[in-house]
Design an enzyme around this catalytic site. Structure first.
Site, short mmCIF file in Angstrom:
data_model
loop_
_atom_site.label_atom_id
_atom_site.label_comp_id
_atom_site.label_asym_id
_atom_site.label_seq_id
_atom_site.Cartn_x
_atom_site.Cartn_y
_atom_site.Cartn_z
N GLY A 1 -51.49 -76.91 -46.38
CA GLY A 1 -51.24 -75.60 -46.31
C GLY A 1 -49.55 -75.23 -46.74
N ILE A 2 -49.09 -74.23 -46.21
CA ILE A 2 -47.83 -73.58 -46.43
C ILE A 2 -46.41 -74.96 -46.34
CG2 ILE A 2 -45.76 -71.99 -45.70
CD1 ILE A 2 -48.12 -69.98 -45.15
N THR B 281 -54.77 -70.59 -48.00
CA THR B 281 -54.51 -71.84 -47.45
C THR B 281 -56.10 -72.28 -46.46
OG1 THR B 281 -53.93 -70.96 -45.18
CG2 THR B 281 -52.45 -71.50 -47.09
N LYS C 231 -46.41 -65.01 -32.64
CA LYS C 231 -45.68 -64.48 -33.66
C LYS C 231 -44.64 -63.48 -33.37
CE LYS C 231 -47.35 -67.74 -36.66
NZ LYS C 231 -46.43 -68.90 -36.81
N VAL D 63 -52.30 -65.70 -46.88
CA VAL D 63 -52.15 -66.62 -48.06
C VAL D 63 -53.26 -67.70 -48.15
CG1 VAL D 63 -50.63 -68.61 -48.59
CG2 VAL D 63 -49.48 -66.37 -47.65
N TYR E 60 -52.47 -65.05 -31.45
CA TYR E 60 -51.53 -65.21 -32.70
C TYR E 60 -50.41 -64.20 -32.89
CZ TYR E 60 -50.54 -66.54 -37.74
OH TYR E 60 -50.07 -66.87 -38.72
#
Length: 253
Positions: free
Chosen positions: A22-23, A193, A162, A191, A158
């Site tokens: 991923g990222i 991913t 964050k 994104v 989540y």
């Protein structure tokens, strides 16, 4: 500072977590193409080796660790720096989304999200600032999310994690400025991913299309995030600390 190109990372040593996919993987590959020497970090050695094969340049390394199994990473990072050279940058891209409705969220599920996304960030910041681990004028970049600023159903843990990461970045930036360490985060929208694919499996194609329509420029790619990370690591961002750089295709707008 490279006056010809303040965005250059030539000669910098950067530790990238979550580099197996991923990222994190895209960040590592891009930074290597900009002259950085990368230490790749994740749990899965085989996938790290796959990332390593994609890197440009020489002198890159692999370091396997599970942040949940070994929450105190200070001695580990000190050893890495001693075996090579102190770091100019840290990018923490390892994380988990783990969508779950509130009614089905157990305390253990909640604590796993917090440990993976928040406690690991704290441990890495604490480890990075040790004497001999980082160079003066170094930079920490954590990967946050637009979910730090808005809510979505089934993402309570989540969103909370964050939000905690972004508050941590501000406090750390103020405290570590005197040590020559800048601390920032990048807050991406959705994104493309594996994490986004798992979200699509959970919510369904129609819901995912509705989410994409909330991004005026569509979903992003890992490269979009990597370019933002490059900026925050580079001398071009020498006067930037304690901020969240939103890279979200217009989602928050």
């Amino acid at each position: 500072m490279n006056n010809l190109n303040p965005f250059s990372l030539q000669g910098q040593h950067v530790l990238v977590t979550g580099a197996s996919s991923g990222i994190g993987r895209e960040v590592a590959v891009w930074l290597s193409s900009q002259g950085a020497r990368i230490t790749l970090v994740a749990r899965d050695e085989q996938r790290l080796k796959d990332t390593h094969r994609r890197l440009a340049g020489e002198g890159h390394a692999i370091a396997v660790i599970d942040f949940l199994a070994d929450p105190d990473v200070s001695a580990w990072m000190k050893k890495l720096a001693k075996e090579s050279t102190p770091f100019n940058g840290l990018v923490h891209a390892a994380g988990v989304q783990a969508p779950m409705p509130i009614r089905a969220t157990s305390v253990s599920h909640w604590e796993k999200i917090m440990s993976t996304n928040v406690t690991s960030s704290f441990s890495l910041i604490k480890a990075f600032r040790q004497k001999g681990v980082c160079q003066s004028d170094s930079s920490i970049v954590l990967i946050s999310s637009v979910m730090a600023k808005v809510g979505e159903p089934a993402l309570l843990g989540y969103c909370a994690s964050k939000g905690a990461v972004e508050s941590m970045v501000k406090a750390a930036a103020v405290e570590l400025a005197r040590e020559g360490i800048r601390v920032n985060c990048v807050a991406p929208g959705v994104v493309k991913t594996e994490m986004a694919d798992s979200l699509k499996d959970l919510v369904g194609v129609d819901s995912m299309e509705a989410i994409e329509q909330k991004h005026p420029l569509g979903f992003g790619t890992p490269a979009d995030v990597a370019y933002a990370v490059n900026y925050l690591l580079s001398p071009a961002a020498r006067w930037v600390t304690g901020t969240a750089l939103v890279v979200d295709g217009g989602y928050l707008a």
